[in-house]
Scaffold this motif. Structure first.
Motif, PDB file in Angstrom:
ATOM      1  N   GLY A 167       0.790  -1.214   0.000  1.00  0.00           N
ATOM      2  CA  GLY A 167       0.000   0.000   0.000  1.00  0.00           C
ATOM      3  C   GLY A 167       0.830   1.276   0.000  1.00  0.00           C
ATOM      4  N   THR A 168       2.139   1.147  -0.050  1.00  0.00           N
ATOM      5  CA  THR A 168       3.010   2.330   0.000  1.00  0.00           C
ATOM      6  C   THR A 168       2.687   3.297  -1.133  1.00  0.00           C
ATOM      7  OG1 THR A 168       4.798   1.180   1.143  1.00  0.00           O
ATOM      8  CG2 THR A 168       5.408   3.122  -0.136  1.00  0.00           C
ATOM      9  N   TYR A 169       2.500   2.782  -2.338  1.00  0.00           N
ATOM     10  CA  TYR A 169       2.214   3.667  -3.470  1.00  0.00           C
ATOM     11  C   TYR A 169       0.890   4.402  -3.266  1.00  0.00           C
ATOM     12  CZ  TYR A 169       0.936   5.365  -8.063  1.00  0.00           C
ATOM     13  OH  TYR A 169       0.540   6.177  -9.108  1.00  0.00           O
ATOM     14  N   THR A 170      -0.149   3.676  -2.886  1.00  0.00           N
ATOM     15  CA  THR A 170      -1.458   4.304  -2.726  1.00  0.00           C
ATOM     16  C   THR A 170      -1.435   5.306  -1.577  1.00  0.00           C
ATOM     17  OG1 THR A 170      -2.551   2.377  -3.665  1.00  0.00           O
ATOM     18  CG2 THR A 170      -3.926   3.878  -2.390  1.00  0.00           C
ATOM     19  N   ARG A 171      -0.749   4.987  -0.502  1.00  0.00           N
ATOM     20  CA  ARG A 171      -0.623   5.949   0.603  1.00  0.00           C
ATOM     21  C   ARG A 171       0.095   7.215   0.114  1.00  0.00           C
ATOM     22  NH1 ARG A 171      -0.714   1.154   3.035  1.00  0.00           N
ATOM     23  NH2 ARG A 171      -2.010   0.925   4.869  1.00  0.00           N
ATOM     24  N   ALA A 172       1.136   7.043  -0.670  1.00  0.00           N
ATOM     25  CA  ALA A 172       1.868   8.194  -1.213  1.00  0.00           C
ATOM     26  C   ALA A 172       0.978   9.004  -2.150  1.00  0.00           C
ATOM     27  CB  ALA A 172       3.124   7.717  -1.936  1.00  0.00           C
ATOM     28  N   TYR A 173       0.155   8.322  -2.925  1.00  0.00           N
ATOM     29  CA  TYR A 173      -0.786   8.984  -3.835  1.00  0.00           C
ATOM     30  C   TYR A 173      -1.783   9.829  -3.034  1.00  0.00           C
ATOM     31  CZ  TYR A 173      -3.998   9.300  -7.875  1.00  0.00           C
ATOM     32  OH  TYR A 173      -4.794   9.745  -8.909  1.00  0.00           O
ATOM     33  N   VAL A 174      -2.293   9.254  -1.959  1.00  0.00           N
ATOM     34  CA  VAL A 174      -3.246   9.967  -1.097  1.00  0.00           C
ATOM     35  C   VAL A 174      -2.572  11.171  -0.452  1.00  0.00           C
ATOM     36  CG1 VAL A 174      -4.593   9.797   1.043  1.00  0.00           C
ATOM     37  CG2 VAL A 174      -4.721   7.969  -0.671  1.00  0.00           C
ATOM     38  N   GLU A 175      -1.425  10.970   0.156  1.00  0.00           N
ATOM     39  CA  GLU A 175      -0.731  12.058   0.857  1.00  0.00           C
ATOM     40  C   GLU A 175      -0.357  13.185  -0.113  1.00  0.00           C
ATOM     41  OE1 GLU A 175      -0.699  12.363   3.952  1.00  0.00           O
ATOM     42  OE2 GLU A 175      -0.699  10.379   4.859  1.00  0.00           O
ATOM     43  N   THR A 176       0.113  12.823  -1.296  1.00  0.00           N
ATOM     44  CA  THR A 176       0.477  13.831  -2.287  1.00  0.00           C
ATOM     45  C   THR A 176      -0.745  14.614  -2.731  1.00  0.00           C
ATOM     46  OG1 THR A 176       2.347  12.507  -3.049  1.00  0.00           O
ATOM     47  CG2 THR A 176       1.516  14.183  -4.566  1.00  0.00           C
ATOM     48  N   THR A 177      -1.846  13.921  -2.953  1.00  0.00           N
ATOM     49  CA  THR A 177      -3.069  14.608  -3.356  1.00  0.00           C
ATOM     50  C   THR A 177      -3.544  15.547  -2.257  1.00  0.00           C
ATOM     51  OG1 THR A 177      -3.663  12.751  -4.779  1.00  0.00           O
ATOM     52  CG2 THR A 177      -5.416  14.296  -4.220  1.00  0.00           C
ATOM     53  N   PHE A 178      -3.481  15.095  -1.015  1.00  0.00           N
ATOM     54  CA  PHE A 178      -3.878  15.976   0.089  1.00  0.00           C
ATOM     55  C   PHE A 178      -2.935  17.170   0.220  1.00  0.00           C
ATOM     56  CE2 PHE A 178      -7.006  12.898   1.323  1.00  0.00           C
ATOM     57  CZ  PHE A 178      -7.986  13.677   1.925  1.00  0.00           C
ATOM     58  N   ASP A 179      -1.650  16.963  -0.059  1.00  0.00           N
ATOM     59  CA  ASP A 179      -0.725  18.106  -0.071  1.00  0.00           C
ATOM     60  C   ASP A 179      -1.204  19.149  -1.081  1.00  0.00           C
ATOM     61  OD1 ASP A 179       0.919  16.874   1.784  1.00  0.00           O
ATOM     62  OD2 ASP A 179       2.445  16.292   0.315  1.00  0.00           O
ATOM     63  N   ILE A 180      -1.664  18.679  -2.223  1.00  0.00           N
ATOM     64  CA  ILE A 180      -2.107  19.582  -3.290  1.00  0.00           C
ATOM     65  C   ILE A 180      -3.423  20.255  -2.925  1.00  0.00           C
ATOM     66  CG2 ILE A 180      -2.950  19.661  -5.676  1.00  0.00           C
ATOM     67  CD1 ILE A 180      -0.843  17.356  -6.203  1.00  0.00           C
ATOM     68  N   VAL A 181      -4.403  19.488  -2.482  1.00  0.00           N
ATOM     69  CA  VAL A 181      -5.722  20.089  -2.232  1.00  0.00           C
ATOM     70  C   VAL A 181      -5.738  20.978  -0.994  1.00  0.00           C
ATOM     71  CG1 VAL A 181      -6.974  18.269  -3.445  1.00  0.00           C
ATOM     72  CG2 VAL A 181      -6.755  18.137  -0.963  1.00  0.00           C
ATOM     73  N   THR A 182      -4.810  20.773  -0.082  1.00  0.00           N
ATOM     74  CA  THR A 182      -4.772  21.634   1.097  1.00  0.00           C
ATOM     75  C   THR A 182      -3.792  22.786   0.928  1.00  0.00           C
ATOM     76  OG1 THR A 182      -3.160  20.195   2.203  1.00  0.00           O
ATOM     77  CG2 THR A 182      -5.505  19.809   2.671  1.00  0.00           C
ATOM     78  N   ASP A 183      -3.189  22.881  -0.236  1.00  0.00           N
ATOM     79  CA  ASP A 183      -2.320  24.016  -0.549  1.00  0.00           C
ATOM     80  C   ASP A 183      -3.228  25.229  -0.686  1.00  0.00           C
ATOM     81  OD1 ASP A 183      -0.689  25.944  -1.634  1.00  0.00           O
ATOM     82  OD2 ASP A 183       0.110  24.680  -3.214  1.00  0.00           O
ATOM     83  N   ARG A 184      -3.128  26.133   0.216  1.00  0.00           N
ATOM     84  CA  ARG A 184      -4.059  27.264   0.254  1.00  0.00           C
ATOM     85  C   ARG A 184      -3.610  28.435  -0.624  1.00  0.00           C
ATOM     86  NH1 ARG A 184      -8.531  24.735   1.714  1.00  0.00           N
ATOM     87  NH2 ARG A 184      -8.249  23.630   3.641  1.00  0.00           N
ATOM     88  N   ASP A 185      -2.644  28.181  -1.535  1.00  0.00           N
ATOM     89  CA  ASP A 185      -2.242  29.225  -2.478  1.00  0.00           C
ATOM     90  C   ASP A 185      -3.222  29.194  -3.642  1.00  0.00           C
ATOM     91  OD1 ASP A 185      -1.150  30.797  -4.479  1.00  0.00           O
ATOM     92  OD2 ASP A 185       0.864  29.975  -4.293  1.00  0.00           O
ATOM     93  N   PRO A 186      -4.204  30.101  -3.683  1.00  0.00           N
ATOM     94  CA  PRO A 186      -5.232  30.038  -4.716  1.00  0.00           C
ATOM     95  C   PRO A 186      -4.680  30.203  -6.131  1.00  0.00           C
ATOM     96  CG  PRO A 186      -5.477  32.036  -3.403  1.00  0.00           C
ATOM     97  CD  PRO A 186      -4.396  31.217  -2.775  1.00  0.00           C
ATOM     98  N   ALA A 187      -3.611  30.962  -6.294  1.00  0.00           N
ATOM     99  CA  ALA A 187      -3.039  31.137  -7.630  1.00  0.00           C
ATOM    100  C   ALA A 187      -2.474  29.821  -8.146  1.00  0.00           C
ATOM    101  CB  ALA A 187      -1.954  32.209  -7.612  1.00  0.00           C
ATOM    102  N   ARG A 188      -1.771  29.091  -7.285  1.00  0.00           N
ATOM    103  CA  ARG A 188      -1.198  27.809  -7.698  1.00  0.00           C
ATOM    104  C   ARG A 188      -2.321  26.813  -8.007  1.00  0.00           C
ATOM    105  NH1 ARG A 188       3.515  26.831  -4.546  1.00  0.00           N
ATOM    106  NH2 ARG A 188       2.137  26.888  -2.749  1.00  0.00           N
ATOM    107  N   ALA A 189      -3.354  26.795  -7.197  1.00  0.00           N
ATOM    108  CA  ALA A 189      -4.482  25.890  -7.434  1.00  0.00           C
ATOM    109  C   ALA A 189      -5.159  26.202  -8.767  1.00  0.00           C
ATOM    110  CB  ALA A 189      -5.486  25.995  -6.296  1.00  0.00           C
ATOM    111  N   ARG A 190      -5.366  27.487  -9.066  1.00  0.00           N
ATOM    112  CA  ARG A 190      -5.997  27.858 -10.333  1.00  0.00           C
ATOM    113  C   ARG A 190      -5.139  27.446 -11.529  1.00  0.00           C
ATOM    114  NH1 ARG A 190      -7.185  32.595  -7.643  1.00  0.00           N
ATOM    115  NH2 ARG A 190      -5.504  33.682  -8.710  1.00  0.00           N
ATOM    116  N   ARG A 191      -3.827  27.565 -11.393  1.00  0.00           N
ATOM    117  CA  ARG A 191      -2.947  27.184 -12.505  1.00  0.00           C
ATOM    118  C   ARG A 191      -3.059  25.692 -12.794  1.00  0.00           C
ATOM    119  NH1 ARG A 191       0.708  30.592  -9.780  1.00  0.00           N
ATOM    120  NH2 ARG A 191       1.925  28.798  -9.124  1.00  0.00           N
ATOM    121  N   ARG A 192      -3.094  24.882 -11.743  1.00  0.00           N
ATOM    122  CA  ARG A 192      -3.220  23.429 -11.956  1.00  0.00           C
ATOM    123  C   ARG A 192      -4.523  23.103 -12.680  1.00  0.00           C
ATOM    124  NH1 ARG A 192      -1.607  22.879  -6.135  1.00  0.00           N
ATOM    125  NH2 ARG A 192       0.607  22.424  -6.180  1.00  0.00           N
ATOM    126  N   TRP A 193      -5.600  23.678 -12.210  1.00  0.00           N
ATOM    127  CA  TRP A 193      -6.901  23.399 -12.804  1.00  0.00           C
ATOM    128  C   TRP A 193      -6.980  23.931 -14.228  1.00  0.00           C
ATOM    129  CZ3 TRP A 193     -10.191  19.888 -12.045  1.00  0.00           C
ATOM    130  CH2 TRP A 193     -11.471  19.981 -12.570  1.00  0.00           C
TER     131      TRP A 193
END
Length: 184
Positions: free
Chosen positions: A76-102
């Motif tokens: 499960g190491t890969y899936t845990r890393a996938y989850v943690e990385t995604t949460f790092d991204i979605v909890t990044d409160r920099d709205p400009a960076r979030a808008r660029r990704r989307w």
């Protein structure tokens, strides 16, 4: 590197003004280079968008890989890393960076062939098997993908405590026995 400068300029244009503002001339102007300089790296707008998508995929892959390397190598190491990385991204409160990704994903959606790198990556991410219940791992990865999309629309949808609880519960699903396990 000039290529990254051009990609950064394109992301900014997309985030600020949408897909209709993404022209080669506008990207060159934003990056402070000649249109010929831009054309040297990206011969077409489509090539530019594909490069944006490819960079997004590579950055995500690298972040997951880095996180997985920090793990203990257990199932499960890969899936845990996938989850943690995604949460790092979605909890990044920099709205400009979030808008660029989307914005990059939105630009790729304008033509099916532009999204090919994202489709290939999605297939690889969701078909990855890492020693835990395959269906549970897929459910968890699909759930965090959905969370990412929902929080792109509304970054304040969940506060930090709610995000932490969602992350904890999703990771807990990876510890469950596969359905029917132990039945004999």
């Amino acid at each position: 590197m000039k290529r990254d400068l051009l990609l950064d300029a394109a992301e900014q244009l997309l985030a600020e003004h949408g897909t209709t503002a993404l022209t080669l001339a506008a990207v060159a102007a934003r990056a402070g280079v000649s249109k010929g300089g831009l054309l040297y790296h990206f011969g077409t707008k489509e090539a530019l968008v594909k490069a944006l998508v490819q960079r997004l995929v590579e950055e995500f892959d690298q972040a997951v890989s880095d996180r997985a390397e920090q793990g203990d190598g257990s199932p499960g190491t890969y899936t845990r890393a996938y989850v943690e990385t995604t949460f790092d991204i979605v909890t990044d409160r920099d709205p400009a960076r979030a808008r660029r990704r989307w914005a990059v994903v939105a630009a790729a959606a304008t033509a099916s062939d532009l999204a090919e790198p994202l489709r290939d990556a999605t297939r690889r991410w969701h078909r990855h098997e890492d020693g835990v219940d395959v269906v549970a791992a897929r459910i968890v990865r699909l759930a965090v993908d959905g969370l990412w999309e929902a929080m792109e629309y509304d970054p304040e949808l969940f506060d930090a405590a709610e995000c932490d609880e969602l992350r904890r519960r999703l990771l807990h699903l990876l510890d469950a026995e596969p359905r029917g396990a132990g039945a004999g």
